[in-house]
Design an enzyme around this catalytic site. Sequence first.
Site, PDB file in Angstrom:
ATOM      1  N   SER A  27       0.839  -1.199   0.000  1.00 14.41           N
ATOM      2  CA  SER A  27       0.000   0.000   0.000  1.00 14.41           C
ATOM      3  C   SER A  27       0.871   1.245   0.000  1.00 14.41           C
ATOM      4  O   SER A  27       2.000   1.225   0.483  1.00 14.41           O
ATOM      5  CB  SER A  27      -0.921   0.006   1.228  1.00 14.41           C
ATOM      6  OG  SER A  27      -1.826   1.091   1.183  1.00 14.41           O
ATOM      7  N   ASP A  28       0.340   2.304  -0.568  1.00 19.60           N
ATOM      8  CA  ASP A  28       1.034   3.592  -0.519  1.00 19.60           C
ATOM      9  C   ASP A  28      -0.015   4.685  -0.406  1.00 19.60           C
ATOM     10  O   ASP A  28      -1.103   4.590  -0.991  1.00 19.60           O
ATOM     11  CB  ASP A  28       1.888   3.820  -1.770  1.00 19.60           C
ATOM     12  CG  ASP A  28       2.776   5.042  -1.630  1.00 19.60           C
ATOM     13  OD1 ASP A  28       3.500   5.139  -0.622  1.00 19.60           O
ATOM     14  OD2 ASP A  28       2.750   5.923  -2.516  1.00 19.60           O
TER      15      ASP A  28
END
Length: 197
Positions: A73-74
């Site tokens: 995830s970012d």
Amino acid sequence: MRVLYLASQSPRRRELLEQVGVVFSVLNVDVLEQRAVGESPQDYVHRVARDKARAGLAQLSPHDREHAIVLGSDTEVVLDGDVFGKPRDADDAASMLHRLSGRTHEVISAVWLVAAELEQGDICISRVRFAKLDKAAITAYVASGEPFGKAGAYAIQGRGAGLIEHLEGSYSGVMGLPLFETSRLLKNFHAAIPARA
């Protein structure tokens, strides 16, 4: 039985993933987070999340890879087309907060699941309006230490909540992991991932 891995050292992402009741292990990945020339903020966040998940899967042994799903995830703050990463120092944090003051910005949060046979990702875009902040408020918040290690130099789950006038979108997405999109992806994988008791 599939095994879920979180390719992140973020305590916030661990907390959020625990919130949806799945069992997971943590992988420490090192991925270059640098926006390419001409790359849109949305494409950048998507790519970094996918790169983290792929890097996590690559760390596993061939045997473990067969049963693994790796989540990457970012999350980035975007204003006027500029991507605000984590502040380098106190001056950088104050500069970000000054720009966000009294404005509405986007928070783009991407999540990717990668397995040996399948990759899928999703993205969540939220809009956050900051109150007008005077210099004293910015100085005090930076002095609290909370802005460091946070995209955009604030934490919605901490003291930073007092800076936010309005949120349109996903609280968990702004915090670092969009839980609706994450849960939907896990279902798409038809994976029997153990749940917490």
